[in-house]
Design a protein around this motif. Structure first.
Motif: not given
Length: 409
Positions: A3-23
């Motif tokens: 088994s392998l756990i790959m953690i992409i540190d800080g990957m998650a985010d919040r919606p951003i207006p300049e991306l059309g409310e995408k993360t």
């Protein structure tokens, strides 16, 4: 099965207006992550529990099945263990920043221009430091990656119940370290740290490394800011706890320290800087080599997305996520159970960790594949894994690996 756990540190985010409310994760081109989602079971994860703003240390401990409220004494011991300091019971350890202070005593750069080179030379100077009135305390200082370093105080009547010197924001002087209880040990430790911070500036402001940096119009590393005090904890070894021989591939001293203190083998990777400039190809090669070796379990941490989040670097975060996606191509998923997730959310808009849940996907034989086709925060929330906590992951993996006993008749 491994088994392998790959953690992409800080990957998650919040919606951003300049991306059309995408993360950033929704905006990035990530075909290999999407393939993981399509062939796996998806969900969202609270590293500890909903709404808790976790550090990378407490999040990783929880994901590995350790209760951070019991084993976490502070970040310092993990950082120290991660850079090769042999910490001992009773030692008080701190993580530190190399920082830049101006002549008025104001911190103008908490990361000293994200210094990358010759921090070992600066560390030598700190290690030679003697503080009058504290001759009974040994000062052990060692550089980590980039602007990071560790400080260990070894002696009698010391305490980890002291505050941080880091002001957290530029434009302020270093904070005066204060005892957090009425004990003579905490008072002694706080007084020593204040002297140490003050003396570090006097010793480093004309250090040859900093003279060179000033000539190149780079911020000098002319002061150290200790924080995250902790006494070395007792942690049950991972192999004893789970019966799995484990390895850790990480870039930062913090995560290597968690690996060290839990008894994992640390796999060093050349060019792994912990930033968006890290050598992802070398990291992938190290992962493949480790999968093909004797280890049953591998923990991987890749840090660049978190750095971009803290810097508010939207373009850098998107580009880094796309680079991470590239190393997932042709991953040997048929040979293991693979968990792909983040340890916390680091929104561009906040420039720090938040309590938002993170996306997670699990691939491997026998997985109940759901109907999710894209890997990101919102799509993952619709998946069959639903909403879990970090402390659930090892239970899930052990069950998939057929390493658990039935509970009940």
């Amino acid at each position: 099965m491994k088994s392998l756990i790959m953690i992409i540190d800080g990957m998650a985010d919040r919606p951003i207006p300049e991306l059309g409310e995408k993360t950033p994760l929704e905006a990035a081109e990530t075909p290999n992550m999407d393939k993981l989602a399509e062939n796996g079971i998806n969900g969202i994860m609270d590293p500890i529990k909903p709404g808790i703003r976790v550090g990378s240390d407490t999040a990783h401990l929880s994901i590995l099945g350790y209760n951070p409220y019991k084993v976490y004494t502070g970040r310092g011991p993990f950082e120290a263990a991660g850079v090769g300091v042999e910490v001992k019971p009773g030692d008080i350890a701190f993580r530190c920043n190399f920082a830049t202070q101006d002549e008025d005593g104001i911190i103008i750069d908490r990361r000293a221009g994200r210094i990358r080179e010759k921090t070992d030379k600066i560390a030598e100077t700190i290690n030679s430091m003697k503080i009058e009135g504290f001759e009974d305390v040994e000062i052990i200082f060692k550089e980590s990656t980039g602007h990071r370093a560790v400080l260990v105080l070894r002696g009698e009547n010391l305490s980890d119940k002291v505050s941080d010197s880091d002001p957290k924001k530029e434009g302020k002087p270093p904070k005066a370290v204060k005892p957090l209880n009425d004990s003579p040990a905490a008072e002694k430790t706080a007084k020593l740290l204040n002297r140490l911070v003050e003396k570090s500036y006097k010793l480093l402001k004309e250090h040859p490394v900093n003279i060179e940096r000033l000539k190149r119009s780079e911020n000098p590393a002319n002061i150290i800011l200790p924080r995250g005090a902790g006494e070395v904890p007792h942690i049950r070894k991972f192999e004893e706890k789970y019966g799995l021989k484990a390895a850790c591939i990480a870039e930062t001293g913090l995560i290597k320290g968690i690996g060290n203190l839990t008894g994992m083998e640390i796999i060093e990777v050349e060019g792994a800087t912990g930033g968006i400039d890290t050598n992802l190809k070398n990291i992938k090669d190290a992962i493949i080599d480790t999968i093909n070796s004797q280890y049953d379990f591998i923990l991987v941490n890749i840090d660049g997305a978190d750095e971009a989040g803290h810097d508010g670097d939207l373009k850098g975060k998107i580009e880094f996520l796309e680079k991470v996606d590239e190393i997932l191509e042709d991953f040997p998923l048929d040979e293991m159970f693979f968990v792909f997730t983040a340890d916390h959310t680091t929104p561009i808009s906040v420039k720090d960790h938040t309590g938002d849940p993170v996306p997670i996907v699990i691939n491997g034989p026998g997985i109940r594949v759901d109907n999710i086709k894209r890997f990101n925060e919102r799509e993952a929330s619709k998946g069959g894994l639903c909403r879990i906590r970090g402390s659930d992951i090892m239970n899930i993996l052990l069950d998939l690996m057929d390493k658990t006993e039935k509970f009940g008749a």
